[in-house]
Design a protein around this motif. Sequence first.
Motif, PDB file in Angstrom:
ATOM      1  N   PRO A   1       0.837  -1.214   0.000  1.00 37.69           N
ATOM      2  CA  PRO A   1       0.000   0.000   0.000  1.00 37.69           C
ATOM      3  C   PRO A   1       0.865   1.254   0.000  1.00 37.69           C
ATOM      4  O   PRO A   1       1.952   1.281   0.592  1.00 37.69           O
ATOM      5  N   SER A   2       0.371   2.273  -0.653  1.00 34.23           N
ATOM      6  CA  SER A   2       1.112   3.546  -0.680  1.00 34.23           C
ATOM      7  C   SER A   2       0.988   4.234   0.678  1.00 34.23           C
ATOM      8  O   SER A   2       0.048   3.970   1.436  1.00 34.23           O
ATOM      9  N   PRO A   3       1.928   5.118   1.014  1.00 34.65           N
ATOM     10  CA  PRO A   3       1.860   5.821   2.310  1.00 34.65           C
ATOM     11  C   PRO A   3       0.552   6.579   2.510  1.00 34.65           C
ATOM     12  O   PRO A   3       0.102   6.756   3.642  1.00 34.65           O
ATOM     13  N   GLN A   4      -0.059   7.032   1.410  1.00 33.74           N
ATOM     14  CA  GLN A   4      -1.303   7.783   1.523  1.00 33.74           C
ATOM     15  C   GLN A   4      -2.508   6.879   1.814  1.00 33.74           C
ATOM     16  O   GLN A   4      -3.509   7.340   2.365  1.00 33.74           O
ATOM     17  N   ARG A   5      -2.398   5.584   1.452  1.00 36.10           N
ATOM     18  CA  ARG A   5      -3.550   4.703   1.575  1.00 36.10           C
ATOM     19  C   ARG A   5      -3.427   3.693   2.720  1.00 36.10           C
ATOM     20  O   ARG A   5      -4.397   3.035   3.042  1.00 36.10           O
ATOM     21  N   ILE A   6      -2.256   3.584   3.313  1.00 36.13           N
ATOM     22  CA  ILE A   6      -2.069   2.598   4.358  1.00 36.13           C
ATOM     23  C   ILE A   6      -2.804   3.014   5.636  1.00 36.13           C
ATOM     24  O   ILE A   6      -2.823   4.202   5.993  1.00 36.13           O
ATOM     25  N   ARG A   7      -3.413   2.081   6.301  1.00 35.48           N
ATOM     26  CA  ARG A   7      -4.137   2.376   7.529  1.00 35.48           C
ATOM     27  C   ARG A   7      -3.156   2.572   8.686  1.00 35.48           C
ATOM     28  O   ARG A   7      -2.074   1.981   8.685  1.00 35.48           O
ATOM     29  N   PRO A   8      -3.535   3.364   9.661  1.00 31.13           N
ATOM     30  CA  PRO A   8      -2.608   3.653  10.771  1.00 31.13           C
ATOM     31  C   PRO A   8      -2.101   2.404  11.480  1.00 31.13           C
ATOM     32  O   PRO A   8      -0.912   2.305  11.800  1.00 31.13           O
ATOM     33  N   GLU A   9      -2.990   1.428  11.728  1.00 32.41           N
ATOM     34  CA  GLU A   9      -2.555   0.230  12.444  1.00 32.41           C
ATOM     35  C   GLU A   9      -1.570  -0.594  11.629  1.00 32.41           C
ATOM     36  O   GLU A   9      -0.660  -1.237  12.170  1.00 32.41           O
ATOM     37  N   HIS A  10      -1.706  -0.540  10.288  1.00 33.27           N
ATOM     38  CA  HIS A  10      -0.780  -1.269   9.434  1.00 33.27           C
ATOM     39  C   HIS A  10       0.542  -0.512   9.304  1.00 33.27           C
ATOM     40  O   HIS A  10       1.612  -1.138   9.246  1.00 33.27           O
ATOM     41  N   ALA A  11       0.460   0.799   9.270  1.00 32.64           N
ATOM     42  CA  ALA A  11       1.684   1.593   9.243  1.00 32.64           C
ATOM     43  C   ALA A  11       2.492   1.367  10.518  1.00 32.64           C
ATOM     44  O   ALA A  11       3.723   1.269  10.485  1.00 32.64           O
ATOM     45  N   GLN A  12       1.786   1.243  11.630  1.00 31.68           N
ATOM     46  CA  GLN A  12       2.458   0.996  12.907  1.00 31.68           C
ATOM     47  C   GLN A  12       3.161  -0.357  12.894  1.00 31.68           C
ATOM     48  O   GLN A  12       4.262  -0.498  13.450  1.00 31.68           O
ATOM     49  N   THR A  13       2.543  -1.339  12.238  1.00 38.11           N
ATOM     50  CA  THR A  13       3.175  -2.658  12.135  1.00 38.11           C
ATOM     51  C   THR A  13       4.474  -2.579  11.351  1.00 38.11           C
ATOM     52  O   THR A  13       5.507  -3.122  11.764  1.00 38.11           O
ATOM     53  N   LEU A  14       4.445  -1.866  10.217  1.00 35.41           N
ATOM     54  CA  LEU A  14       5.644  -1.782   9.377  1.00 35.41           C
ATOM     55  C   LEU A  14       6.739  -0.951  10.028  1.00 35.41           C
ATOM     56  O   LEU A  14       7.926  -1.188   9.787  1.00 35.41           O
ATOM     57  N   GLU A  15       6.351   0.015  10.831  1.00 37.01           N
ATOM     58  CA  GLU A  15       7.364   0.857  11.492  1.00 37.01           C
ATOM     59  C   GLU A  15       8.285   0.027  12.373  1.00 37.01           C
ATOM     60  O   GLU A  15       9.457   0.368  12.549  1.00 37.01           O
ATOM     61  N   LYS A  16       7.779  -1.061  12.925  1.00 31.24           N
ATOM     62  CA  LYS A  16       8.595  -1.907  13.793  1.00 31.24           C
ATOM     63  C   LYS A  16       9.723  -2.580  13.018  1.00 31.24           C
ATOM     64  O   LYS A  16      10.701  -3.029  13.606  1.00 31.24           O
ATOM     65  N   TYR A  17       9.570  -2.657  11.681  1.00 33.24           N
ATOM     66  CA  TYR A  17      10.570  -3.336  10.863  1.00 33.24           C
ATOM     67  C   TYR A  17      11.355  -2.362   9.995  1.00 33.24           C
ATOM     68  O   TYR A  17      12.018  -2.761   9.039  1.00 33.24           O
ATOM     69  N   ALA A  18      11.270  -1.082  10.335  1.00 26.26           N
ATOM     70  CA  ALA A  18      12.013  -0.073   9.581  1.00 26.26           C
ATOM     71  C   ALA A  18      13.503  -0.230   9.835  1.00 26.26           C
ATOM     72  O   ALA A  18      13.944  -0.777  10.853  1.00 26.26           O
ATOM     73  N   TRP A  19      14.279   0.263   8.898  1.00 25.89           N
ATOM     74  CA  TRP A  19      15.738   0.153   9.005  1.00 25.89           C
ATOM     75  C   TRP A  19      16.219   0.867  10.271  1.00 25.89           C
ATOM     76  O   TRP A  19      15.831   1.979  10.556  1.00 25.89           O
ATOM     77  N   GLY A  20      17.070   0.191  11.039  1.00 21.76           N
ATOM     78  CA  GLY A  20      17.593   0.787  12.259  1.00 21.76           C
ATOM     79  C   GLY A  20      16.805   0.427  13.487  1.00 21.76           C
ATOM     80  O   GLY A  20      17.212   0.743  14.608  1.00 21.76           O
ATOM     81  N   THR A  21      15.653  -0.264  13.305  1.00 18.44           N
ATOM     82  CA  THR A  21      14.872  -0.691  14.470  1.00 18.44           C
ATOM     83  C   THR A  21      15.599  -1.821  15.179  1.00 18.44           C
ATOM     84  O   THR A  21      16.138  -2.727  14.552  1.00 18.44           O
ATOM     85  N   THR A  22      15.614  -1.796  16.471  1.00 18.53           N
ATOM     86  CA  THR A  22      16.277  -2.835  17.251  1.00 18.53           C
ATOM     87  C   THR A  22      15.249  -3.834  17.753  1.00 18.53           C
ATOM     88  O   THR A  22      14.043  -3.647  17.601  1.00 18.53           O
ATOM     89  N   ASP A  23      15.750  -4.884  18.395  1.00 17.97           N
ATOM     90  CA  ASP A  23      14.818  -5.883  18.887  1.00 17.97           C
ATOM     91  C   ASP A  23      14.023  -5.395  20.088  1.00 17.97           C
ATOM     92  O   ASP A  23      13.162  -6.106  20.599  1.00 17.97           O
ATOM     93  N   ASP A  24      14.279  -4.172  20.540  1.00 13.78           N
ATOM     94  CA  ASP A  24      13.443  -3.611  21.602  1.00 13.78           C
ATOM     95  C   ASP A  24      12.024  -3.381  21.110  1.00 13.78           C
ATOM     96  O   ASP A  24      11.086  -3.310  21.893  1.00 13.78           O
TER      97      ASP A  24
END
Length: 317
Positions: A229-252
Amino acid sequence: MEKDADILGKYRSISNKLKKRFLKRPNIAEGSEQYGALAKGLQQQECPQYAAFCYLAQARCEHSLVNSAGEAQSLLDAARNFVTAENDSVGLKCPSFQEHITAAINCYGHAIRVHTENKNTSLAAALCLELGDVLQRLNKPGEAMAHFQRAAELQSQSPLDCLVSLGHVATCKIQCRDYDGALGVFTEMAYLAQESGGSGTTGQPLGAYCDIMVRCEITRVLLLMVLQPSPQRIRPEHAQTLEKYAWGTTDDNNTNHLLDDDMFLLLQSVVMACQSRDIEALHLLQKDMWPKLSPEQNNLLQLVITEISQPSGDSAL
């Protein structure tokens, strides 16, 4: 032909005994027993469709006797025999109008209604699951989905059973290529598991709830990679899920440590490889993840690779 005539003759003989006569009340209980005995005999002779009709006649007798348990059981026996007849037709590749499975669905539905009217919701839910499983095995996931959803509704007071039924709904949606719908169901499951299975001290889900949340987390990430999904169409709860796997995210941020560190890093690598459209990296990751994923998740990962491999870069969705 002679055997068929004998069967029909026995059926008619029982039916005639149940007809109302002047000053004589028919023995419905005896008729019910005789229909049941005839049905069992037909099952032994491998005539499931004829046995099913006898069980239906027995169910009508049980209804007249106001025996809801007996009626529901006879309807269930009829449904299962119709399913056997349908499986036989499919196995022999006989052309048909699928009349046997249609009759089975009607019998299951009637039995479910009887249980529901008598407040036996757990038995009704079990029959919904059985019918959904039958339809799924007959490659009818779209029809099976409605019955799994009905089971989940009937199991609303039993969160773990409800989650299992919702998992079947999500699987059917994936089989129907409704990936957005499947993502919504897995998100609903994750919230329900977190709410129902949390420990009073740590707040973390325990036991089977933890396993369900792990399944939801991995599958949601893979579905998001399929949908892209594009950033404009992604739902907040799904965006939050992907943020956990963004580059630089640690296992915290590893979904409250539901996933082991290895799986978290593999999923993070998949997300990064998809964003950079690195096909070679995805193939390498697939080899590492294959033993760790369920067949359903492995199929989704393969679909992700197929979609990313398209030269146009356009998703099939």
